[in-house]
Design a protein around this motif. Sequence first.
Motif, mmCIF file in Angstrom:
data_model
loop_
_atom_site.group_PDB
_atom_site.id
_atom_site.type_symbol
_atom_site.label_atom_id
_atom_site.label_comp_id
_atom_site.label_asym_id
_atom_site.label_seq_id
_atom_site.Cartn_x
_atom_site.Cartn_y
_atom_site.Cartn_z
ATOM 1 N N LEU A 19 -61.329 51.272 49.519
ATOM 2 C CA LEU A 19 -62.143 50.281 50.228
ATOM 3 C C LEU A 19 -62.675 49.188 49.305
ATOM 4 C CD1 LEU A 19 -64.180 52.407 52.802
ATOM 5 C CD2 LEU A 19 -62.213 50.919 53.207
ATOM 6 N N GLY A 20 -63.099 49.555 48.115
ATOM 7 C CA GLY A 20 -63.632 48.574 47.161
ATOM 8 C C GLY A 20 -62.650 47.459 46.854
ATOM 9 N N GLY A 25 -60.774 41.990 47.485
ATOM 10 C CA GLY A 25 -59.630 41.129 47.802
ATOM 11 C C GLY A 25 -59.918 40.222 48.977
ATOM 12 N N GLY A 26 -60.612 40.751 49.986
ATOM 13 C CA GLY A 26 -60.993 39.929 51.131
ATOM 14 C C GLY A 26 -61.958 38.823 50.737
ATOM 15 N N ILE A 27 -62.898 39.131 49.864
ATOM 16 C CA ILE A 27 -63.854 38.112 49.397
ATOM 17 C C ILE A 27 -63.115 37.010 48.638
ATOM 18 C CG2 ILE A 27 -65.777 37.711 47.810
ATOM 19 C CD1 ILE A 27 -66.809 40.532 48.646
ATOM 20 N N PHE A 28 -62.211 37.403 47.744
ATOM 21 C CA PHE A 28 -61.418 36.400 47.024
ATOM 22 C C PHE A 28 -60.571 35.573 47.985
ATOM 23 C CE2 PHE A 28 -61.797 38.928 42.942
ATOM 24 C CZ PHE A 28 -62.461 37.927 42.249
ATOM 25 N N GLY A 29 -59.965 36.227 48.982
ATOM 26 C CA GLY A 29 -59.156 35.505 49.963
ATOM 27 C C GLY A 29 -59.981 34.509 50.746
ATOM 28 N N PHE A 30 -61.185 34.918 51.160
ATOM 29 C CA PHE A 30 -62.071 34.012 51.873
ATOM 30 C C PHE A 30 -62.462 32.837 50.979
ATOM 31 C CE2 PHE A 30 -66.353 32.757 53.328
ATOM 32 C CZ PHE A 30 -66.025 32.359 54.617
ATOM 33 N N GLY A 31 -62.726 33.124 49.704
ATOM 34 C CA GLY A 31 -63.065 32.057 48.759
ATOM 35 C C GLY A 31 -61.914 31.079 48.573
ATOM 36 N N LEU A 50 -54.539 34.528 43.848
ATOM 37 C CA LEU A 50 -53.797 35.559 43.116
ATOM 38 C C LEU A 50 -54.682 36.770 42.809
ATOM 39 C CD1 LEU A 50 -51.610 33.423 40.682
ATOM 40 C CD2 LEU A 50 -50.861 34.709 42.704
ATOM 41 N N LEU A 51 -55.934 36.523 42.447
ATOM 42 C CA LEU A 51 -56.857 37.649 42.220
ATOM 43 C C LEU A 51 -57.063 38.432 43.511
ATOM 44 C CD1 LEU A 51 -59.546 36.053 39.876
ATOM 45 C CD2 LEU A 51 -58.044 37.968 39.345
ATOM 46 N N GLY A 52 -57.186 37.709 44.623
ATOM 47 C CA GLY A 52 -57.330 38.389 45.915
ATOM 48 C C GLY A 52 -56.124 39.245 46.238
ATOM 49 N N LEU A 53 -54.922 38.706 46.015
ATOM 50 C CA LEU A 53 -53.700 39.478 46.271
ATOM 51 C C LEU A 53 -53.598 40.697 45.359
ATOM 52 C CD1 LEU A 53 -51.065 36.647 46.871
ATOM 53 C CD2 LEU A 53 -51.956 38.291 48.539
ATOM 54 N N ALA A 54 -54.002 40.529 44.099
ATOM 55 C CA ALA A 54 -53.963 41.659 43.161
ATOM 56 C C ALA A 54 -54.903 42.775 43.628
ATOM 57 C CB ALA A 54 -54.327 41.194 41.759
#
Length: 169
Positions: A19-20, A25-31, A50-54
């Motif tokens: 979950l973490g 990843g969702g927060i990075f994607g939203f950003g 890319l950080l979100g995808l990772a």
Amino acid sequence: MAAPLEIRNSASGKILPALGPFIIGGIFGFGALQGMASGADGGHVLWIALLGLACLGLGASIARGAFDTSVKVTLDGRGFRDTRAGDVLVPWNKVRSVRLAAGGKGAAMLNFELTEEPPDAIRYSSANAFGLMPFGKTTVHMEISSLDVHGQDMVDAVKTFAPHVVVRR
């Protein structure tokens, strides 16, 4: 003779730790989406995406273990075997003692003190972070918090299969 104890992954022991990374990843994607919408520099948005995808990939990698129904650890009359690290049988006559070490927040390890150094397949396994981990010369730690059995049940099975093994507290 008692039936072998076959232990598999615990679904909750794999989903909850994933979950973490999914949330991060969702927060990075939203950003990244907000950056694109506000016209931010494409290079910075790309790095955030890319950080979100990772993070999402890490979460998926951890969570996939919840759907793996294969046997991970076997305890029987001959000894114990952990397929996560080396998949080698450690006979009971090479086990001196066992100890259940419970950490905080549900983390648990089963520590086996052996009469000699563990087999090379255990010592040099690439999966040691998820299974058996050598510690010192003759001690092997087995991570059990991600498995579908309680530590005390494993200790009871060791008592059944190998009454000569000392149970330490």
